[in-house]
Design a protein around this motif. Structure first.
Motif, PDB file in Angstrom:
ATOM      1  N   VAL A  78     -49.653 -16.926  -4.621  1.00  0.00           N
ATOM      2  CA  VAL A  78     -48.287 -16.624  -4.185  1.00  0.00           C
ATOM      3  C   VAL A  78     -47.913 -15.176  -4.489  1.00  0.00           C
ATOM      4  CG1 VAL A  78     -45.842 -17.223  -4.466  1.00  0.00           C
ATOM      5  CG2 VAL A  78     -47.572 -19.026  -4.557  1.00  0.00           C
ATOM      6  N   LEU A  79     -47.328 -14.518  -3.482  1.00  0.00           N
ATOM      7  CA  LEU A  79     -46.686 -13.226  -3.726  1.00  0.00           C
ATOM      8  C   LEU A  79     -45.221 -13.408  -3.354  1.00  0.00           C
ATOM      9  CD1 LEU A  79     -46.736 -10.176  -4.365  1.00  0.00           C
ATOM     10  CD2 LEU A  79     -47.320  -9.767  -1.970  1.00  0.00           C
ATOM     11  N   VAL A  83     -46.068 -11.178 -17.977  1.00  0.00           N
ATOM     12  CA  VAL A  83     -44.624 -11.306 -17.986  1.00  0.00           C
ATOM     13  C   VAL A  83     -44.031 -10.638 -19.229  1.00  0.00           C
ATOM     14  CG1 VAL A  83     -42.756 -12.988 -18.153  1.00  0.00           C
ATOM     15  CG2 VAL A  83     -44.615 -13.355 -16.544  1.00  0.00           C
ATOM     16  N   ASP A  84     -44.732 -10.756 -20.334  1.00  0.00           N
ATOM     17  CA  ASP A  84     -44.234 -10.135 -21.564  1.00  0.00           C
ATOM     18  C   ASP A  84     -44.159  -8.617 -21.432  1.00  0.00           C
ATOM     19  OD1 ASP A  84     -43.923 -12.539 -22.817  1.00  0.00           O
ATOM     20  OD2 ASP A  84     -45.989 -12.560 -23.618  1.00  0.00           O
ATOM     21  N   GLU A  85     -45.184  -8.084 -20.782  1.00  0.00           N
ATOM     22  CA  GLU A  85     -45.198  -6.638 -20.574  1.00  0.00           C
ATOM     23  C   GLU A  85     -44.018  -6.219 -19.692  1.00  0.00           C
ATOM     24  OE1 GLU A  85     -48.118  -3.429 -18.528  1.00  0.00           O
ATOM     25  OE2 GLU A  85     -49.124  -5.147 -19.470  1.00  0.00           O
ATOM     26  N   LEU A  86     -43.717  -7.064 -18.707  1.00  0.00           N
ATOM     27  CA  LEU A  86     -42.571  -6.803 -17.834  1.00  0.00           C
ATOM     28  C   LEU A  86     -41.282  -6.769 -18.640  1.00  0.00           C
ATOM     29  CD1 LEU A  86     -42.718  -8.894 -14.535  1.00  0.00           C
ATOM     30  CD2 LEU A  86     -42.465  -6.426 -14.759  1.00  0.00           C
ATOM     31  N   LYS A  87     -41.121  -7.793 -19.453  1.00  0.00           N
ATOM     32  CA  LYS A  87     -39.883  -7.917 -20.233  1.00  0.00           C
ATOM     33  C   LYS A  87     -39.691  -6.731 -21.168  1.00  0.00           C
ATOM     34  CE  LYS A  87     -39.537 -12.961 -20.559  1.00  0.00           C
ATOM     35  NZ  LYS A  87     -39.964 -14.052 -21.453  1.00  0.00           N
ATOM     36  N   ALA A  88     -40.817  -6.224 -21.647  1.00  0.00           N
ATOM     37  CA  ALA A  88     -40.735  -5.142 -22.619  1.00  0.00           C
ATOM     38  C   ALA A  88     -40.509  -3.782 -21.966  1.00  0.00           C
ATOM     39  CB  ALA A  88     -42.026  -5.106 -23.444  1.00  0.00           C
ATOM     40  N   ASP A 135     -47.136 -14.919 -12.962  1.00  0.00           N
ATOM     41  CA  ASP A 135     -48.142 -14.558 -13.959  1.00  0.00           C
ATOM     42  C   ASP A 135     -47.967 -13.100 -14.357  1.00  0.00           C
ATOM     43  OD1 ASP A 135     -49.483 -17.077 -13.880  1.00  0.00           O
ATOM     44  OD2 ASP A 135     -50.304 -16.489 -11.939  1.00  0.00           O
ATOM     45  N   ARG A 136     -47.631 -12.281 -13.371  1.00  0.00           N
ATOM     46  CA  ARG A 136     -47.390 -10.868 -13.645  1.00  0.00           C
ATOM     47  C   ARG A 136     -46.528 -10.329 -12.528  1.00  0.00           C
ATOM     48  NH1 ARG A 136     -50.955  -7.793 -10.708  1.00  0.00           N
ATOM     49  NH2 ARG A 136     -52.436  -9.049  -9.552  1.00  0.00           N
ATOM     50  N   GLY A 137     -46.206  -9.046 -12.585  1.00  0.00           N
ATOM     51  CA  GLY A 137     -45.294  -8.566 -11.561  1.00  0.00           C
ATOM     52  C   GLY A 137     -45.302  -7.062 -11.379  1.00  0.00           C
ATOM     53  N   TYR A 138     -44.704  -6.671 -10.278  1.00  0.00           N
ATOM     54  CA  TYR A 138     -44.531  -5.264  -9.960  1.00  0.00           C
ATOM     55  C   TYR A 138     -43.044  -5.000  -9.782  1.00  0.00           C
ATOM     56  CZ  TYR A 138     -49.481  -5.263  -8.697  1.00  0.00           C
ATOM     57  OH  TYR A 138     -50.836  -5.370  -8.716  1.00  0.00           O
ATOM     58  N   GLN A 164     -35.293 -15.619 -12.935  1.00  0.00           N
ATOM     59  CA  GLN A 164     -35.843 -16.777 -12.243  1.00  0.00           C
ATOM     60  C   GLN A 164     -37.295 -16.530 -11.851  1.00  0.00           C
ATOM     61  OE1 GLN A 164     -34.799 -19.757 -11.835  1.00  0.00           O
ATOM     62  NE2 GLN A 164     -32.722 -19.489 -12.658  1.00  0.00           N
ATOM     63  N   ALA A 165     -37.550 -15.324 -11.338  1.00  0.00           N
ATOM     64  CA  ALA A 165     -38.902 -15.035 -10.837  1.00  0.00           C
ATOM     65  C   ALA A 165     -39.937 -15.132 -11.946  1.00  0.00           C
ATOM     66  CB  ALA A 165     -38.931 -13.653 -10.199  1.00  0.00           C
ATOM     67  N   ILE A 166     -39.620 -14.648 -13.145  1.00  0.00           N
ATOM     68  CA  ILE A 166     -40.636 -14.629 -14.203  1.00  0.00           C
ATOM     69  C   ILE A 166     -40.910 -16.016 -14.771  1.00  0.00           C
ATOM     70  CG2 ILE A 166     -40.289 -12.212 -14.857  1.00  0.00           C
ATOM     71  CD1 ILE A 166     -38.685 -13.316 -17.293  1.00  0.00           C
ATOM     72  N   ARG A 167     -40.105 -17.005 -14.390  1.00  0.00           N
ATOM     73  CA  ARG A 167     -40.389 -18.371 -14.843  1.00  0.00           C
ATOM     74  C   ARG A 167     -41.745 -18.853 -14.333  1.00  0.00           C
ATOM     75  NH1 ARG A 167     -35.883 -21.838 -12.627  1.00  0.00           N
ATOM     76  NH2 ARG A 167     -37.416 -23.473 -12.989  1.00  0.00           N
ATOM     77  N   ILE A 168     -42.081 -18.464 -13.073  1.00  0.00           N
ATOM     78  CA  ILE A 168     -43.344 -18.961 -12.518  1.00  0.00           C
ATOM     79  C   ILE A 168     -44.382 -17.856 -12.311  1.00  0.00           C
ATOM     80  CG2 ILE A 168     -42.322 -20.980 -11.409  1.00  0.00           C
ATOM     81  CD1 ILE A 168     -42.483 -19.345  -8.767  1.00  0.00           C
TER      82      ILE A 168
END
Lengths: 245, 321
Positions: free
Chosen positions: A195-196, A227-232, A210-213, A204-208
């Motif tokens: 899924v992209l 996700v942790d890296e995103l949050k930080a 794995d990683r993100g841009y 909401q998006a980070i609930r499911i």
């Protein structure tokens, strides 16, 4: 069943307006990748480029299936659908004057998809029981949440392996957003989808995911491995989490 | 099962229609009903042909007159050069119309909605100008044509043309009905409702629009082919008259575009009213009647006659008029 999407140096736009600049992104088999960004940053344009609806000016867009590389910039949307890519467009874009079942049937327009029409219809109704109850209702008369479910179900009718979802939360109440996101997560487990998902709603998006841009003004500003890296990330804190950067 | 039964009923209806038309040409002595009937049949076929692209796909074509005129002049040129029989003239006109539909479609169908319509208006003007300067077919002054002897079992050329046009109506309706019930029809309907959504579900939109444009164009040109023999005369300003475009469009919209029967009903209603008025009052009043009827229908029955008859189609027939 290995499938991966790789995008490199992608420029795209509408006439003189540049919507994407040097975008690089990859999605590996089985992943759920979030593409985050507020309105007007190019998320939808990127989705349309992958689907062949918008032709990029420059860059590479390739889909690798079982070791075979397909150049998506040279294929028409219907050929990309045949490769196993489906897009749930922003704003759902259902056929409002057709019934739920007729909408689903149109999702299986391609020859390849028609072979699996029974299984896919059963899967759609099983995943979204509300649609089964309303299968003879006109799509335009359903609530926003049900319409979003139908839009996702219609995309599933083409037996996709890579599902692109453009802003599933648009126009939905917080509760429905949460339900929709949970359904996407559930589907992914069930069918083994990759899924992209383009989304504005970070939490909401980070609930499911794995990683993100994170995409800002048509450029990838952050490519996070988890996700942790995103949050930080500082940009995330500033844009989404109300933190002081 | 019901689909199968529908098909039997349809083809039985077609057979009865053709037999009735044929026996009418054998029994009725007076030629006038055939003169008038030919025009009505011509408009039925034109309206049905128009609705394949204009109705099912929602791409409003203002170039009916271009295709019609191309049909007329293909027949004229072929007849003058080789004396080819009517059937060959019609087949050639269909082939030229299809080629024209392909070319025009390729150039214009990437444009959406109103831009496509504007492009089709230009088309008729371009081709008319070309024909006006083509000496071989008479140029702007037009050309007189001598009808060849009539073939058995007909005793007059007009009766034969009447029958030929009835066959063209059957072909047009048969094709339109087939498309409507096929995957092509569902794809066209989808792209009419929402082109982007159709593309997302894998509907090959450009291909389907091209196919619709080619079939529609071939039929329109085929319908135009016998017109020169009907009038024994052809000139560019009548062959490329904008009335054909306006009539085909108005008849389709008045009848309703969601089902092939819509344009048929619209053309019968409007065509016979016009023929009646042309005899009783004046043919000048035709355009006025067409305008008034169109206004009445747009206000009172926006989905056309079939929208009044079948509520289901009222919902379906939406989209762009």
């Amino acid at each position: 069943m290995a499938l991966s999407l790789a995008i490199e140096g992608l420029d795209a736009g509408y006439g003189a307006v540049k919507a994407l600049r040097g975008v690089a992104l990859h999605v590996e088999a089985g992943e759920t990748v979030a593409l985050l960004g507020t309105n007007g940053n190019g998320k939808s344009t990127l989705m349309k480029c992958i689907m062949g609806l918008v032709r990029p000016d420059r860059g590479r867009l390739s889909l690798t299936i079982d070791g075979q590389v397909h150049d998506l910039t040279k294929l028409s949307p219907e050929m990309i659908v045949d490769l196993g890519v489906a897009l749930v467009p922003e704003g759902r874009r259902l056929f409002p004057k057709l019934t739920v079942t007729e909408n689903l049937m149109l999702g299986a327009f391609r020859k390849l998809a028609r072979g699996a029409i029974r299984q896919n219809l059963a899967l759609a109704f099983e995943t979204f029981p509300a649609l089964k109850e309303r299968r003879n209702q006109l799509a335009g008369t359903m609530s926003g949440g049900q319409q979003q479910m139908l839009a996702i179900a219609r995309a599933l009718m083409s037996s996709p392996r890579l599902l692109l979802i453009d802003e599933p939360s648009v126009g939905l109440s917080p509760l429905l957003v949460s339900q929709t996101i949970a359904k996407i997560g559930e589907l992914k487990e069930r069918v083994g989808l990759t899924v992209l998902m383009a989304e504005q709603n970070f939490n909401q998006a980070i609930r499911i995911a794995d990683r993100g841009y994170i995409i800002v003004h048509g450029e990838i500003a952050v490519a996070a491995q988890s996700v942790d890296e995103l949050k930080a990330n500082d940009i995330v804190k500033r844009l989404y989490l109300g933190g002081v950067a | 099962m019901t689909k199968h039964r529908n098909s039997i009923a349809f083809w039985a209806g077609v057979a009865i229609f053709l037999v009735a038309v044929l026996s009418m040409t054998q029994i009725v002595r007076n030629e006038y009903p055939f003169f008038a009937g030919y025009v009505i049949l011509q408009f039925i076929a034109l309206a049905v042909a128009w609705s394949i692209l204009g109705g099912y796909a929602g791409y409003v074509n203002f170039g009916t007159n271009a295709f019609f005129g191309v049909g007329v002049y293909t027949a004229v040129a072929l007849f003058k050069a080789t004396g080819a029989p009517l059937v060959v003239q019609i087949a050639a006109a269909a082939a030229v119309g299809m080629t024209l539909g392909f070319g025009v479609g390729l150039l214009t169908l990437r444009m959406r909605g109103i831009f496509f319509s504007i492009a089709t208006i230009a088309l008729a003007i371009i081709i008319e100008t070309f024909v006006m300067n083509w000496r071989f077919v008479g140029g702007a002054a037009g050309i007189q044509l001598q009808r060849p002897p009539v073939m058995a079992p007909f005793d007059s050329y007009v009766k034969m043309l009447f029958f030929v046009q009835a066959v063209l109506v059957v072909i047009a309706v048969g094709i339109a009905r087939y498309i409507q019930n096929s995957r092509i029809g569902r794809g066209l309907q989808a792209l009419r409702d929402d082109e982007l959504a159709a593309e997302c579900t894998g509907v090959p939109t450009l291909k389907l629009k091209l196919v619709a444009c080619m079939i529609s164009g071939a039929l329109m040109s085929a319908v135009g082919a016998p017109a020169a023999m009907y009038l024994q005369y052809a000139d560019p300003s009548s062959a490329f008259n904008l009335t054909y475009s306006v009539s085909a469009l108005a008849m389709s919209l008045i009848g309703g575009t969601a089902h092939w029967i819509g344009p048929v009903l619209g053309a019968i209603l409007l065509g016979s009213t016009q023929q009646f008025l042309a005899v009783t009052i004046s043919s000048e009043i035709n355009v006025l009647v067409l305008g008034i009827m169109l206004v009445l229908f747009v206000v009172a029955a926006p989905k056309g006659i079939i929208g009044l008859l079948r509520p289901r189609y009222r919902l379906r027939a939406g989209g762009k008029p």
